[in-house]
Design a protein around this motif. Structure first.
Motif, PDB file in Angstrom:
ATOM      1  N   ASN A 194     -17.437 -64.456 -25.386  1.00  0.00           N
ATOM      2  CA  ASN A 194     -17.059 -62.574 -24.921  1.00  0.00           C
ATOM      3  C   ASN A 194     -18.490 -61.873 -24.263  1.00  0.00           C
ATOM      4  N   GLU A 195     -17.911 -62.556 -23.261  1.00  0.00           N
ATOM      5  CA  GLU A 195     -19.689 -62.845 -22.128  1.00  0.00           C
ATOM      6  C   GLU A 195     -18.624 -61.857 -20.833  1.00  0.00           C
ATOM      7  N   VAL A 196     -18.891 -60.242 -20.563  1.00  0.00           N
ATOM      8  CA  VAL A 196     -18.880 -59.314 -19.456  1.00  0.00           C
ATOM      9  C   VAL A 196     -19.056 -60.165 -18.538  1.00  0.00           C
ATOM     10  N   ILE A 197     -17.533 -60.613 -17.649  1.00  0.00           N
ATOM     11  CA  ILE A 197     -17.479 -61.411 -16.158  1.00  0.00           C
ATOM     12  C   ILE A 197     -16.927 -59.976 -15.103  1.00  0.00           C
ATOM     13  N   GLU A 198     -16.748 -59.324 -15.259  1.00  0.00           N
ATOM     14  CA  GLU A 198     -16.070 -58.173 -13.642  1.00  0.00           C
ATOM     15  C   GLU A 198     -17.026 -56.698 -14.887  1.00  0.00           C
ATOM     16  N   VAL A 199     -17.174 -56.433 -14.029  1.00  0.00           N
ATOM     17  CA  VAL A 199     -17.245 -54.612 -14.127  1.00  0.00           C
ATOM     18  C   VAL A 199     -16.250 -54.172 -13.575  1.00  0.00           C
ATOM     19  N   LEU A 200     -14.701 -53.271 -14.155  1.00  0.00           N
ATOM     20  CA  LEU A 200     -14.080 -52.542 -13.635  1.00  0.00           C
ATOM     21  C   LEU A 200     -14.261 -51.119 -13.418  1.00  0.00           C
ATOM     22  N   GLN A 201     -14.557 -50.532 -14.036  1.00  0.00           N
ATOM     23  CA  GLN A 201     -14.988 -49.073 -13.758  1.00  0.00           C
ATOM     24  C   GLN A 201     -16.868 -48.727 -14.676  1.00  0.00           C
ATOM     25  N   LYS A 202     -17.324 -48.527 -13.843  1.00  0.00           N
ATOM     26  CA  LYS A 202     -19.094 -48.591 -14.371  1.00  0.00           C
ATOM     27  C   LYS A 202     -19.209 -47.539 -15.754  1.00  0.00           C
ATOM     28  N   GLY A 203     -20.132 -47.721 -16.360  1.00  0.00           N
ATOM     29  CA  GLY A 203     -19.899 -46.565 -17.714  1.00  0.00           C
ATOM     30  C   GLY A 203     -21.244 -45.958 -17.826  1.00  0.00           C
ATOM     31  N   TYR A 204     -21.349 -45.194 -18.383  1.00  0.00           N
ATOM     32  CA  TYR A 204     -22.495 -43.835 -18.790  1.00  0.00           C
ATOM     33  C   TYR A 204     -22.699 -42.730 -20.159  1.00  0.00           C
ATOM     34  N   LYS A 205     -24.432 -42.881 -20.197  1.00  0.00           N
ATOM     35  CA  LYS A 205     -24.577 -43.097 -21.336  1.00  0.00           C
ATOM     36  C   LYS A 205     -25.395 -41.899 -20.889  1.00  0.00           C
ATOM     37  N   TYR A 206     -25.566 -40.890 -21.729  1.00  0.00           N
ATOM     38  CA  TYR A 206     -26.715 -39.017 -21.844  1.00  0.00           C
ATOM     39  C   TYR A 206     -27.367 -39.842 -23.261  1.00  0.00           C
ATOM     40  N   LYS A 207     -28.692 -39.846 -22.716  1.00  0.00           N
ATOM     41  CA  LYS A 207     -29.400 -40.190 -23.907  1.00  0.00           C
ATOM     42  C   LYS A 207     -29.023 -40.852 -25.156  1.00  0.00           C
ATOM     43  N   ASP A 208     -28.582 -40.972 -26.213  1.00  0.00           N
ATOM     44  CA  ASP A 208     -27.674 -41.774 -27.351  1.00  0.00           C
ATOM     45  C   ASP A 208     -26.123 -41.571 -27.080  1.00  0.00           C
ATOM     46  N   LYS A 209     -25.658 -40.736 -26.158  1.00  0.00           N
ATOM     47  CA  LYS A 209     -24.522 -40.575 -26.659  1.00  0.00           C
ATOM     48  C   LYS A 209     -23.330 -41.321 -25.423  1.00  0.00           C
ATOM     49  N   ILE A 210     -21.853 -41.582 -25.120  1.00  0.00           N
ATOM     50  CA  ILE A 210     -21.559 -42.127 -23.629  1.00  0.00           C
ATOM     51  C   ILE A 210     -20.841 -41.253 -23.496  1.00  0.00           C
ATOM     52  N   LEU A 211     -20.869 -41.128 -21.687  1.00  0.00           N
ATOM     53  CA  LEU A 211     -20.592 -40.260 -20.963  1.00  0.00           C
ATOM     54  C   LEU A 211     -18.958 -40.799 -21.737  1.00  0.00           C
ATOM     55  N   ARG A 212     -19.150 -42.326 -20.638  1.00  0.00           N
ATOM     56  CA  ARG A 212     -17.736 -43.242 -20.436  1.00  0.00           C
ATOM     57  C   ARG A 212     -17.732 -44.712 -20.328  1.00  0.00           C
ATOM     58  N   TYR A 213     -17.281 -45.560 -21.450  1.00  0.00           N
ATOM     59  CA  TYR A 213     -17.295 -46.930 -21.556  1.00  0.00           C
ATOM     60  C   TYR A 213     -17.104 -47.450 -20.384  1.00  0.00           C
ATOM     61  N   SER A 214     -18.021 -49.127 -20.162  1.00  0.00           N
ATOM     62  CA  SER A 214     -17.594 -49.881 -19.137  1.00  0.00           C
ATOM     63  C   SER A 214     -16.311 -50.092 -19.454  1.00  0.00           C
ATOM     64  N   MET A 215     -15.054 -49.792 -17.728  1.00  0.00           N
ATOM     65  CA  MET A 215     -14.272 -50.547 -18.357  1.00  0.00           C
ATOM     66  C   MET A 215     -14.960 -52.385 -17.628  1.00  0.00           C
ATOM     67  N   VAL A 216     -13.933 -53.491 -18.931  1.00  0.00           N
ATOM     68  CA  VAL A 216     -14.630 -54.788 -18.499  1.00  0.00           C
ATOM     69  C   VAL A 216     -14.018 -56.076 -18.456  1.00  0.00           C
ATOM     70  N   LYS A 217     -14.221 -57.128 -17.872  1.00  0.00           N
ATOM     71  CA  LYS A 217     -13.349 -58.002 -18.083  1.00  0.00           C
ATOM     72  C   LYS A 217     -14.043 -59.088 -18.789  1.00  0.00           C
ATOM     73  N   VAL A 218     -13.909 -59.386 -20.074  1.00  0.00           N
ATOM     74  CA  VAL A 218     -14.351 -60.853 -20.517  1.00  0.00           C
ATOM     75  C   VAL A 218     -13.912 -61.921 -20.778  1.00  0.00           C
ATOM     76  N   ALA A 219     -14.753 -62.899 -21.053  1.00  0.00           N
ATOM     77  CA  ALA A 219     -14.429 -64.467 -21.016  1.00  0.00           C
ATOM     78  C   ALA A 219     -13.929 -64.984 -22.316  1.00  0.00           C
ATOM     79  N   ASN A 220     -13.181 -65.710 -22.660  1.00  0.00           N
ATOM     80  CA  ASN A 220     -13.359 -66.385 -24.001  1.00  0.00           C
ATOM     81  C   ASN A 220     -13.413 -65.225 -25.340  1.00  0.00           C
TER      82      ASN A 220
END
Length: 200
Positions: A174-200
């Motif tokens: 379950n390792e993230v091997i590629e970030v397709l779109q960066k995610g951001y958070k404001y304080k403890d709130k998620i602005l946008r989740y990181s869009m990722v490619k996951v191995a295994n």
């Protein structure tokens, strides 16, 4: 009976009458004094009853004061809760406003970063874009907006959005091997989740 004896008898009778009158007057005076003393005793205040009445009134007033104090304490607690709730709501409204504004700006930031990755021909253009990207990052840092770490991290569904999955033994589970779109958070709130490619 001669005149002397008659005078003596009259004198004795007068004395008896005077004694009788005196005794009657004395008795009358004693009765009057007794009556006045009784009246005084009747008029004398009953201190025990008076004390009991005052004690009862005091207890009633004390109870009333305690009720007012209790009402005041509850009112103060309600006001304090209202103030905290209002401050929290104001902060939430402010945070929501920032999040909405930044969400609309993020696609522009994404395109600037892509321009840096794929345009290596015009060096002056690249330098200009780098300056704009740095400015963006500085502004977001001041606004407490952070990039979500993803590359090389273990997949976390609370931060990452897995859109691709590959089997590759060279990576961990379950390792993230590629970030397709960066995610951001404001304080403890998620602005946008990181869009990722996951191995295994």
């Amino acid at each position: 009976m001669n005149k002397v004896e008659t005078a003596d008898n009259n004198s004795n009778m007068n004395e008896e009458i005077n004694d009788k009158n005196f005794n009657e007057d004395l008795n009358e005076l004693e009765k009057e004094q007794q009556s006045q003393e009784n009246d005084k005793n009747d008029e004398a205040p009953d201190y025990e009853n008076l004390y009991n009445e005052l004690q009862k009134k005091y207890e009633e007033k004390e109870k009333q004061v305690n009720e007012y104090i209790d009402i005041l304490k509850r009112t103060m607690a309600d006001f304090d809760n209202y103030r905290k709730r209002t401050n929290k709501e104001k902060e939430s409204i402010y945070d929501d406003g920032i999040m909405d504004a930044v969400k609309n700006i993020l696609p522009v930031f994404d395109n600037l970063e892509r321009a840096l990755e794929y345009n290596n021909e015009n060096q002056s253009l690249i330098e200009g874009i780098k300056m704009v990207v740095k400015l963006f990052k500085d502004i977001m840092a001041k606004m407490n907006i952070e990039e979500i770490n993803a590359l090389g991290e273990k997949f976390n569904p609370e931060l990452h959005n897995a859109v691709m999955h590959v089997e590759d033994e060279s990576f961990g589970e379950n390792e993230v091997i590629e970030v397709l779109q960066k995610g951001y958070k404001y304080k403890d709130k998620i602005l946008r989740y990181s869009m990722v490619k996951v191995a295994n």
